[in-house]
Enzyme design. Structure first.
Site, short mmCIF file in Angstrom:
data_model
loop_
_atom_site.label_atom_id
_atom_site.label_comp_id
_atom_site.label_asym_id
_atom_site.label_seq_id
_atom_site.Cartn_x
_atom_site.Cartn_y
_atom_site.Cartn_z
N CYS A 41 -49.30 68.66 -44.53
CA CYS A 41 -48.14 69.38 -44.36
C CYS A 41 -46.96 68.83 -43.74
O CYS A 41 -46.90 67.82 -43.27
CB CYS A 41 -48.59 70.90 -43.55
SG CYS A 41 -48.83 70.42 -41.76
N CYS A 44 -47.88 67.93 -40.28
CA CYS A 44 -48.68 66.88 -40.10
C CYS A 44 -47.77 65.65 -40.42
O CYS A 44 -48.05 64.47 -39.68
CB CYS A 44 -49.62 66.64 -41.31
SG CYS A 44 -50.94 68.00 -41.32
N ARG A 48 -47.39 62.58 -37.67
CA ARG A 48 -47.55 61.17 -38.08
C ARG A 48 -46.24 60.19 -37.48
O ARG A 48 -46.59 59.14 -37.19
CB ARG A 48 -47.49 61.13 -39.68
CG ARG A 48 -48.14 59.70 -40.20
CD ARG A 48 -47.92 59.76 -41.84
NE ARG A 48 -49.19 60.54 -42.12
CZ ARG A 48 -49.54 60.78 -43.50
NH1 ARG A 48 -48.79 60.18 -44.29
NH2 ARG A 48 -50.58 61.30 -44.01
N CYS A 105 -43.17 77.35 -41.41
CA CYS A 105 -43.34 75.77 -41.17
C CYS A 105 -42.72 75.63 -42.69
O CYS A 105 -42.48 76.07 -43.56
CB CYS A 105 -44.84 75.56 -41.48
SG CYS A 105 -45.15 73.68 -41.86
N CYS A 131 -49.08 74.36 -43.74
CA CYS A 131 -49.25 74.30 -42.17
C CYS A 131 -50.30 75.06 -41.78
O CYS A 131 -51.08 74.97 -40.81
CB CYS A 131 -48.08 74.41 -41.24
SG CYS A 131 -46.75 73.24 -41.63
#
Length: 177
Positions: A41, A44, A48, A105, A131
């Site tokens: 998502c 995410c 990262r 999100c 999300c």
């Protein structure tokens, strides 16, 4: 102990271990995405990027760990990225476990035009998951909660290492240079 940590922060081994840990987390994220087929998502992808920020901090520290300016720059980039990642992970867990009607999100990642990672490397930086979905857990802990733990550890260690810079290094360490 803080002087010993100061001495460790002056070695390339310590900075390489930080780099290695972030590299392993990035490889794991790609395995989840491509090996297990879990759709990342937006949060995410941003988390990262925070891990990449910590990786950048480790590379700055690796350049010249014996020089205070490089150590401090590396620690500050590491600390900033850990704080951002921790906040993102907290919000991600909030969306999964106690969402409010106003909490949303974004569907697509939004990078600045000068750093359009989703256009340059769409296979790594495009989000196509939700999300709010709970898609993976280990030991009954969801991925967003694991990321809170991971970023909290990075945050705590970076603060201790930053504080240790106030103490003179222990000269008897085997880690020097």
């Amino acid at each position: 102990m803080l002087s010993l940590l100061n001495q460790y922060s002056r070695s390339r081994v310590a900075w390489f271990l930080l780099f290695l840990s972030t590299f392993i987390f990035e490889i794991t994220a790609l395995y989840f995405q491509y090996g297990l087929g879990l759709a990342p998502c937006t949060l995410c992808i941003y988390q990262r990027c925070a891990i990449y920020g910590i990786m950048l901090g480790s590379l700055i520290g690796l350049i010249a760990p014996s020089k205070l300016i490089f150590r401090l720059a590396g620690i500050l980039v590491w600390l900033f990225s850990a704080i951002k990642g921790f906040n993102l992970a907290m919000f991600h867990a909030h969306l999964q476990f106690e969402p409010n009607l106003g909490d949303t999100c974004a569907i697509n990642v939004q990078f600045p035009s000068w750093l359009a990672l989703n256009e340059w490397l769409p296979s790594m930086f495009n989000a196509y998951g939700s999300c709010a979905d709970k898609i993976w857990s280990f030991l009954t802990i969801e991925m967003s909660q694991w990321m809170i733990i991971i970023f909290a550890c990075y945050l705590l260690v970076s603060l201790v290492i930053l504080f240790s810079q106030l103490f003179s290094p222990n000269k008897k360490s085997i880690w020097s240079k």
